[in-house]
Motif scaffolding. Structure first.
Motif, short mmCIF file in Angstrom:
data_model
loop_
_atom_site.label_atom_id
_atom_site.label_comp_id
_atom_site.label_asym_id
_atom_site.label_seq_id
_atom_site.Cartn_x
_atom_site.Cartn_y
_atom_site.Cartn_z
N SER A 1 3.51 5.68 -5.53
CA SER A 1 3.58 5.70 -7.02
C SER A 1 2.49 6.65 -7.46
O SER A 1 2.65 7.54 -8.43
CB SER A 1 3.29 4.30 -7.54
OG SER A 1 3.08 4.38 -9.05
N ARG A 2 1.35 6.79 -6.92
CA ARG A 2 0.26 7.65 -7.14
C ARG A 2 0.80 9.18 -6.88
O ARG A 2 0.18 9.86 -7.51
CB ARG A 2 -0.95 7.40 -6.11
CG ARG A 2 -1.85 6.13 -6.75
CD ARG A 2 -3.16 5.91 -6.26
NE ARG A 2 -3.24 5.90 -4.79
CZ ARG A 2 -3.37 4.58 -4.20
NH1 ARG A 2 -3.13 3.71 -4.81
NH2 ARG A 2 -3.10 5.02 -2.66
N LEU A 3 1.30 9.33 -5.60
CA LEU A 3 1.69 10.65 -5.59
C LEU A 3 2.78 11.27 -6.33
O LEU A 3 2.84 12.19 -6.87
CB LEU A 3 2.44 10.76 -3.94
CG LEU A 3 2.88 12.15 -3.47
CD1 LEU A 3 1.81 13.06 -3.35
CD2 LEU A 3 3.68 11.98 -2.26
N GLN A 4 3.76 10.18 -7.01
CA GLN A 4 4.42 10.73 -7.84
C GLN A 4 3.93 10.94 -9.33
O GLN A 4 4.17 12.07 -9.75
CB GLN A 4 5.81 9.50 -8.08
CG GLN A 4 6.84 10.01 -9.16
CD GLN A 4 7.85 8.73 -9.21
OE1 GLN A 4 7.67 7.73 -8.63
NE2 GLN A 4 8.89 8.96 -9.81
N ARG A 5 2.82 10.06 -9.46
CA ARG A 5 2.17 10.34 -10.98
C ARG A 5 1.26 11.68 -10.84
O ARG A 5 1.37 12.46 -11.73
CB ARG A 5 1.20 9.26 -11.03
CG ARG A 5 0.30 9.29 -12.30
CD ARG A 5 1.22 9.01 -13.66
NE ARG A 5 1.97 7.91 -13.27
CZ ARG A 5 1.60 6.87 -13.91
NH1 ARG A 5 0.24 6.69 -14.47
NH2 ARG A 5 2.10 5.72 -13.97
N VAL A 6 0.72 11.96 -9.46
CA VAL A 6 0.18 13.40 -9.41
C VAL A 6 1.04 14.53 -9.39
O VAL A 6 0.80 15.48 -10.25
CB VAL A 6 -0.85 13.33 -8.24
CG1 VAL A 6 -1.14 14.82 -7.78
CG2 VAL A 6 -2.03 12.35 -8.25
N TYR B 1 1.96 15.05 -12.96
CA TYR B 1 0.59 15.76 -13.75
C TYR B 1 0.68 17.21 -13.30
O TYR B 1 0.36 18.16 -14.23
CB TYR B 1 -0.67 15.15 -13.41
CG TYR B 1 -0.97 13.79 -13.75
CD1 TYR B 1 -0.34 13.38 -14.90
CD2 TYR B 1 -1.88 13.00 -13.08
CE1 TYR B 1 -0.45 11.93 -15.17
CE2 TYR B 1 -2.00 11.71 -13.46
CZ TYR B 1 -1.39 11.05 -14.62
OH TYR B 1 -1.70 9.85 -14.94
N ASN C 1 0.83 -1.15 -0.02
CA ASN C 1 0.01 -0.17 -0.03
C ASN C 1 0.79 1.22 -0.06
O ASN C 1 0.53 2.21 -0.56
CB ASN C 1 -0.96 -0.01 1.13
CG ASN C 1 -1.82 -0.87 1.11
OD1 ASN C 1 -2.45 -1.42 0.01
ND2 ASN C 1 -2.77 -1.73 2.27
N ASN D 1 2.19 1.88 -3.52
CA ASN D 1 1.09 2.16 -4.20
C ASN D 1 0.82 3.76 -3.99
O ASN D 1 0.67 4.54 -4.94
CB ASN D 1 -0.15 1.54 -4.09
CG ASN D 1 -0.07 -0.02 -4.69
OD1 ASN D 1 0.60 -0.24 -5.47
ND2 ASN D 1 -0.80 -0.80 -4.10
N ARG D 2 0.81 4.24 -2.83
CA ARG D 2 0.61 5.45 -2.48
C ARG D 2 2.02 6.33 -3.04
O ARG D 2 1.59 7.47 -3.50
CB ARG D 2 0.40 5.68 -1.11
CG ARG D 2 -0.82 5.26 -0.20
CD ARG D 2 -0.78 5.21 1.15
NE ARG D 2 -1.93 4.62 1.80
CZ ARG D 2 -1.95 4.42 2.95
NH1 ARG D 2 -1.03 5.00 3.95
NH2 ARG D 2 -2.92 3.96 3.59
#
Length: 367
Positions: free
Chosen positions: A9-14, A17, A3, A6-7
């Motif tokens: 990874s999502r933070l890096q993606r945001v 963006y 988890n 995943n968090r």
């Protein structure tokens, strides 16, 4: 643990963006600042800067040399669009610059191949892949430049097409639309109060904005996606063409996507001939940058963005439909790669002569 990864990874993606949006706004601001500074330049200064472009062949080699030096056709073409939008450069003078930029941008993938210099077989394949991008753009220019000089082919076609997007009529000077960045750009130009200095600063800002935009989009979309589907990208010529357009439009840099192809060819993961449609698509995808720069909505700026698009579209139409024609640059690149692997000096001489020595000599003697 999963988890947390995943968090992260999502933070890096945001973050990527958000960085991408900031970079896009910064790019528009830099283009706007360049246009304002060009508009504020004394006419004699502007004319002296752009005098050489009255000779189309000199304009062509200026485009090659400028792009080879900064390794970004996106920077050169978007800068030229802004100069045209400011009314300091006529459309027909700008066309050879864009043609030259199309050739100059290919140096990056050729330089990437030099990283395999100590591995003879890999170097041969890598250099062939890099040179293939060169040959495609050189052949396209050799076909389109005479048509432009003789008939004004690209100028007339793009001007006619630009009328669909703009109500303006070409008169040699233009009133460009005010962007949301205009108050800030006019304020900054007033603070500096030296148009030539503002011009130089804006060019560096454009280059930085494109690099930032390329990095953010590359991290957000390209790395994982390209690795995941690299096995299917090159199976069919037209599918490969589409992927070349898509990935390059995303990162706004054909140098990034074509440089990704070089290691794949060097390591025999992709045949040289199969990489060619992807390279052609990358050339089309990179025209997105000029389209963004043409946000001024002047007919000349839009027309020049369309020139960049038509150059690469016609190149694709010449080589894609007929495998026999498509195989010509592939065979020539393979032969030169083979000779260069046997005599390494040939590869270095090719790079220096094509992108630096010949353009510089011709520009110098044109005076």
């Amino acid at each position: 643990m999963v988890n947390q990864l995943n968090r992260a990874s999502r933070l890096q993606r945001v973050t990527s963006y958000l960085l991408m949006l900031v970079a896009l706004a910064f790019f528009i601001f830099a283009i706007d600042l360049l246009t304002v500074s060009m508009g504020n330049l004394n006419n004699s200064v502007a004319n002296s800067i752009l005098l050489a472009t009255k000779n189309p062949f000199v304009g062509l080699f200026i485009g090659i040399l400028m792009t080879a030096l900064i390794q970004s056709s996106s920077t050169v073409t978007s800068t030229v669009v802004a100069v045209v939008a400011a009314g300091n450069l006529e459309l027909q003078q700008a066309v050879p610059l864009v043609l030259g930029a199309n050739i100059g941008t290919t140096i990056t993938s050729t330089l990437v191949s030099l990283s395999y210099l100590m591995k003879k077989k890999q170097f041969r394949r890598a250099l062939s892949a890099g040179i293939l991008h060169d040959f495609f753009n050189i052949f396209t220019v050799l076909i389109l430049l005479p048509l432009e000089l003789t008939f004004g082919f690209l100028t007339k076609l793009s001007s006619s097409a630009a009328q669909l997007f703009s109500d303006e009529t070409y008169s040699g000077s233009f009133v460009y639309s005010k962007l949301f960045t205009r108050p800030l750009t006019e304020w900054l130009a007033g603070i500096i109060d030296i148009p030539f200095v503002t011009l130089i600063i804006s060019i560096f800002m454009i280059f930085g904005a494109i690099k930032l935009l390329t990095t953010s989009v590359y991290r957000a979309f390209i790395v994982e996606t390209f690795q995941d589907i690299s096995k299917v990208i090159f199976r069919q010529p037209y599918l490969s063409l589409f992927y070349g357009i898509f990935f390059t439009a995303a990162v706004q840099s054909s140098t990034v996507t074509t440089s990704l192809v070089v290691p794949l060819v060097a390591n025999k993961r992709v045949p040289l001939a199969s990489s060619f449609p992807f390279i052609i698509g990358a050339n089309i995808g990179t025209t997105v940058t000029a389209a963004i720069a043409a946000i001024y909505k002047t007919e000349a700026a839009i027309a020049l963005a369309l020139v960049h698009f038509f150059i690469n579209i016609f190149g694709a139409l010449i080589f894609m439909p007929f495998p026999i024609i498509r195989n010509i640059p592939v065979q020539l690149a393979a032969r030169l790669g083979k000779k260069s692997s046997n005599t390494r000096l040939i590869g270095f001489a090719y790079i220096l002569l094509t992108f630096f020595i010949i353009p510089f000599i011709l520009i110098y003697f044109s005076k």
